[in-house]
Design an enzyme around this catalytic site. Structure first.
Site, short mmCIF file in Angstrom:
data_model
loop_
_atom_site.label_atom_id
_atom_site.label_comp_id
_atom_site.label_asym_id
_atom_site.label_seq_id
_atom_site.Cartn_x
_atom_site.Cartn_y
_atom_site.Cartn_z
N LYS A 137 1.27 4.24 -2.79
CA LYS A 137 0.88 5.62 -2.47
C LYS A 137 2.05 6.58 -2.69
O LYS A 137 1.85 7.74 -3.09
CB LYS A 137 0.36 5.70 -1.03
CG LYS A 137 -1.00 5.04 -0.84
CD LYS A 137 -2.09 5.87 -1.50
CE LYS A 137 -3.45 5.24 -1.41
NZ LYS A 137 -4.47 5.99 -2.14
N TYR A 165 0.84 -1.21 0.00
CA TYR A 165 0.00 0.00 0.00
C TYR A 165 0.87 1.25 0.00
O TYR A 165 0.71 2.14 -0.84
CB TYR A 165 -0.90 -0.04 1.24
CG TYR A 165 -1.87 1.11 1.36
CD1 TYR A 165 -3.02 1.17 0.58
CD2 TYR A 165 -1.65 2.14 2.29
CE1 TYR A 165 -3.92 2.22 0.71
CE2 TYR A 165 -2.55 3.19 2.42
CZ TYR A 165 -3.68 3.22 1.63
OH TYR A 165 -4.57 4.26 1.76
P1 NAI Z 1 -13.70 2.99 0.37
O1 NAI Z 1 -13.38 1.54 0.31
O2 NAI Z 1 -14.83 3.43 1.23
O3 NAI Z 1 -13.90 3.55 -1.09
C1 NAI Z 1 -13.06 3.21 -2.16
C2 NAI Z 1 -13.89 3.00 -3.39
O4 NAI Z 1 -13.01 2.67 -4.46
C3 NAI Z 1 -14.89 1.87 -3.26
O5 NAI Z 1 -16.19 2.32 -3.58
C4 NAI Z 1 -14.39 0.85 -4.25
O6 NAI Z 1 -15.43 0.11 -4.88
C5 NAI Z 1 -13.65 1.69 -5.24
N1 NAI Z 1 -12.68 0.90 -6.01
C6 NAI Z 1 -11.80 0.00 -5.54
N2 NAI Z 1 -11.15 -0.57 -6.56
C7 NAI Z 1 -11.61 -0.02 -7.69
C8 NAI Z 1 -11.34 -0.20 -9.06
N3 NAI Z 1 -10.44 -1.10 -9.50
N4 NAI Z 1 -12.02 0.52 -9.95
C9 NAI Z 1 -12.95 1.40 -9.53
N5 NAI Z 1 -13.25 1.62 -8.26
C10 NAI Z 1 -12.60 0.91 -7.33
O7 NAI Z 1 -12.35 3.68 0.84
P2 NAI Z 1 -12.00 5.18 1.27
O8 NAI Z 1 -11.52 5.15 2.63
O9 NAI Z 1 -13.07 6.08 0.93
O10 NAI Z 1 -10.71 5.44 0.36
C11 NAI Z 1 -10.64 6.38 -0.65
C12 NAI Z 1 -9.19 6.74 -0.90
O11 NAI Z 1 -8.68 7.35 0.28
C13 NAI Z 1 -8.29 5.57 -1.21
O12 NAI Z 1 -7.37 5.91 -2.21
C14 NAI Z 1 -7.56 5.35 0.09
O13 NAI Z 1 -6.30 4.77 -0.11
C15 NAI Z 1 -7.44 6.77 0.59
N6 NAI Z 1 -7.20 6.85 2.01
C16 NAI Z 1 -8.17 6.49 2.92
C17 NAI Z 1 -7.92 6.58 4.26
C18 NAI Z 1 -8.93 6.19 5.27
O14 NAI Z 1 -8.60 6.18 6.44
N7 NAI Z 1 -10.15 5.87 4.90
C19 NAI Z 1 -6.60 7.03 4.76
C20 NAI Z 1 -5.66 7.35 3.72
C21 NAI Z 1 -5.97 7.27 2.42
#
Ligand code: NAI
Length: 555
Positions: free
Chosen positions: A456, A452
């Site tokens: 990133k 990861y």
């Molecule tokens: P989440 O899991 O709630 O949302 C991520 C979305 O991306 C999901 O709806 C999923 O279906 C979609 N997704 C995954 N693979 C995909 C693909 N191949 N094609 C299209 N869509 C795809 O996660 P969250 O927390 O909202 O994460 C969003 C971003 O924020 C990510 O890049 C994550 O790495 C980043 N992030 C999140 C943190 C957290 O604490 N939630 C902390 C640091 C970064």
């Protein structure tokens, strides 16, 4: 504007419509005779006169000796149909009956479309025809030029329904340059469209300039003491191809598209009924520059920050992406939301917010989503590259190929593909910006999270290079590093426990493990994304901002 007239009609209920079938007949050579032939003397026929007080006065004068009880209705030439009754339902039913008769008259006189009318009234969201990459670029160029001429970001909706294509394939110099079906349409559509020889060597700038010149001439020819309105077109015909409607937001562009659909059909039918014949430019001008009509438009309040702009947000079916998409939209932006999860198409299914199922690791899927975005809204101004996954915690000595590759594919390579496919459109965007949602794991990596954290780090480096490469085109690229945003799907109980364990903390300690001891929500991240996509970051590119409540490891 017609309240006085309605009050003069001595019945409790008045139905007033600009019904297609009736205005089709009235807008033809000899239209008045045809209406007489159709309805006989049971329907009062009023020659065209400007709507409002003068129309009310004329009708008052004309009907002093008329027994209203003998009338079935009233047709105002080039304007519409009125029915009336003391019973609301009876008045409504009379409208339906008179319209049915007008529709039958059109069929009986051969005034029918010569092609199927499959998508009239449907949104172009599900439009299936495939525009080539070059054609999409051309559409974005037209939207950029129209936005510049209007002085604000403009939504441009492509209409390639069989009706719009059929219309664009007719002799449009003749049928599209006469004016609207009823002057009421002019405040939405302007009198005539721009005619663009799309996808040819003629640049849209030249043709749009010719439109502006012609509009200014029309103003000079008809003005008394009015002030010139913005002369840019509100819709365009792409010769032999399709049509476009322009609005300061998707709602406005859709209203114009809707009026267009009705007008195209009526005009094509009128052509088969002796030829379409609209009102003179002078009559249309009177309504376009009439203070009461202008007031209808002015009622709209001042535009929100992202009005007329188009954003593409990835990973918006849940968590941070969902919050970003909703917040951008609530601030006026048309948003296309991409996600692997098909549910995205149900969550976002309205005129200015569309969900598209898309696997961001597939170039073809991204191309398809970009194409839908450009056809539905005209271009791309904001890209929020957010989708990501959190892979299981594994130390390097046992890190599986599958874990590593899965993370690289979505957390790194997908961002690169997205930039490649959207950059040509961002270069034609309005104050364009890319916002990268990376992670605190880049500046402060953790044990067991190589797959990861390394991805990133790569994503962050990608954004820095994009900032360097796209800067000369005015595209800003900024990165934010969230941490511990728990109201998302990334944070299953299992992941939370495993990360807490890796730091030797309880889950509760881990949740508030920041300098401010504050909880970070998806909405807080969305707020920062809006700032980065908007005027707060207008002069900033290549930056990285943490949204983590403060990390002592980074500070
Ligand atoms: P989440 O899991 O709630 O949302 C991520 C979305 O991306 C999901 O709806 C999923 O279906 C979609 N997704 C995954 N693979 C995909 C693909 N191949 N094609 C299209 N869509 C795809 O996660 P969250 O927390 O909202 O994460 C969003 C971003 O924020 C990510 O890049 C994550 O790495 C980043 N992030 C999140 C943190 C957290 O604490 N939630 C902390 C640091 C970064």
């Amino acid at each position: 504007v017609e309240a006085i007239l309605h009050a003069l009609i001595p019945f409790k209920f008045v139905d007033h419509t600009h019904t297609d079938a009736v205005v089709t007949i009235t807008n033809t050579e000899g239209g008045e005779d045809k209406i007489k032939e159709l309805y006989g003397d049971k329907v009062l026929i009023i020659p065209y006169i400007m709507p409002g007080f003068v129309l009310a006065k004329l009708i008052y004068d004309m009907t002093r000796d008329v027994d209203w009880n003998e009338l079935e209705g009233m047709v105002l030439m080039n304007h519409g149909l009125f029915t009336f009754n003391d019973d609301a339902k009876k008045s409504y039913e009379k409208t339906i009956e008179l319209v049915d008769r007008a529709e039958k008259y059109l069929v009986d006189n051969g005034a029918e479309l010569s092609f199927p009318r499959e998508s009239v009234g449907t949104s172009s969201v599900h439009s299936s025809s495939n525009a080539s990459a070059l054609e999409l670029q051309e559409l974005a160029k037209i939207r950029k030029e129209v936005s510049t001429l209007k002085g604000h970001a403009t939504i441009s909706i492509l209409n390639d329904s069989s009706l719009a294509c059929g219309f664009a394939n007719e002799d449009i110099q003749k049928i599209a340059t006469q004016g609207p079906l009823t002057p009421d349409h002019v405040i939405r559509t302007k009198r005539i469209p721009a005619i663009l020889t799309a996808f040819s060597s003629t640049s849209p700038e030249v043709e749009l300039k010719a439109y502006i010149d012609e509009y200014e001439q029309y103003f000079q020819n008809n003005k008394t003491n009015e002030t010139l309105l913005n002369p840019a077109p509100n819709f365009a015909i792409l010769k032999n191809r399709a049509t476009l409607s322009f609005g300061k937001n998707a709602k406005e562009a859709n209203i114009i598209k809707d009026i267009n659909e009705h007008s195209f059909e009526a005009i094509l039918k009128a052509e088969k009924l002796g030829g379409y014949k609209a009102l003179s430019a002078k009559h249309i001008f009177e309504v376009e520059y009439w203070s009461l009509e202008q007031a209808k438009l002015k009622k709209a309040t001042s535009s929100p920050e992202f009005s007329g702009k188009v954003a593409l947000v990835t990973g918006g079916a849940s968590g941070i992406g969902l919050a970003i998409a909703k917040m951008l939209n609530s601030r006026g932006c048309a948003v296309v939301v991409l996600d692997l999860n098909l549910e995205v198409e149900n969550i976002f299914n309205k005129a200015d917010m569309i969900g598209v199922k898309c696997d961001l690791t597939s170039s073809d899927d991204i191309k398809n989503a970009v194409s839908k975005t450009v056809k539905n809204f005209g271009g791309i101004d904001i890209v929020v590259s957010n989708a990501g996954i959190f892979t299981p915690s594994e130390n390097l000595d046992s890190l599986s190929d599958e874990n590593w590759e899965k993370s690289m594919n979505i957390n790194l390579t997908a961002h690169q593909k997205l930039i490649r496919e959207t950059a040509p459109f961002l270069k034609l965007g309005i104050d364009p910006a890319i916002v990268m949602v990376a992670s605190k794991n880049f500046p402060a990596p953790g044990k067991g999270a190589a797959a990861y954290s390394v991805a990133k780090a790569g994503q962050t480096q990608l954004a820095r290079i994009a900032a360097l490469e796209l800067g000369e085109f005015g595209v800003r690229v900024n990165t934010l590093h969230p941490h511990a945003v728990f109201d998302t799907s990334l944070w299953t109980d299992e992941v939370l426990e495993s990360r807490a364990k890796a730091y030797g903390m309880s889950v509760e300690e881990y949740k508030t493990n920041n300098v401010l001891r504050t909880e970070i929500k998806s909405d807080n991240v969305a707020e920062l994304v809006c700032a980065m996509a908007g005027k707060v970051f207008a002069k900033t590119t290549g930056s990285q901002v943490a949204i983590d409540g403060g990390s002592d490891r980074i500070i």
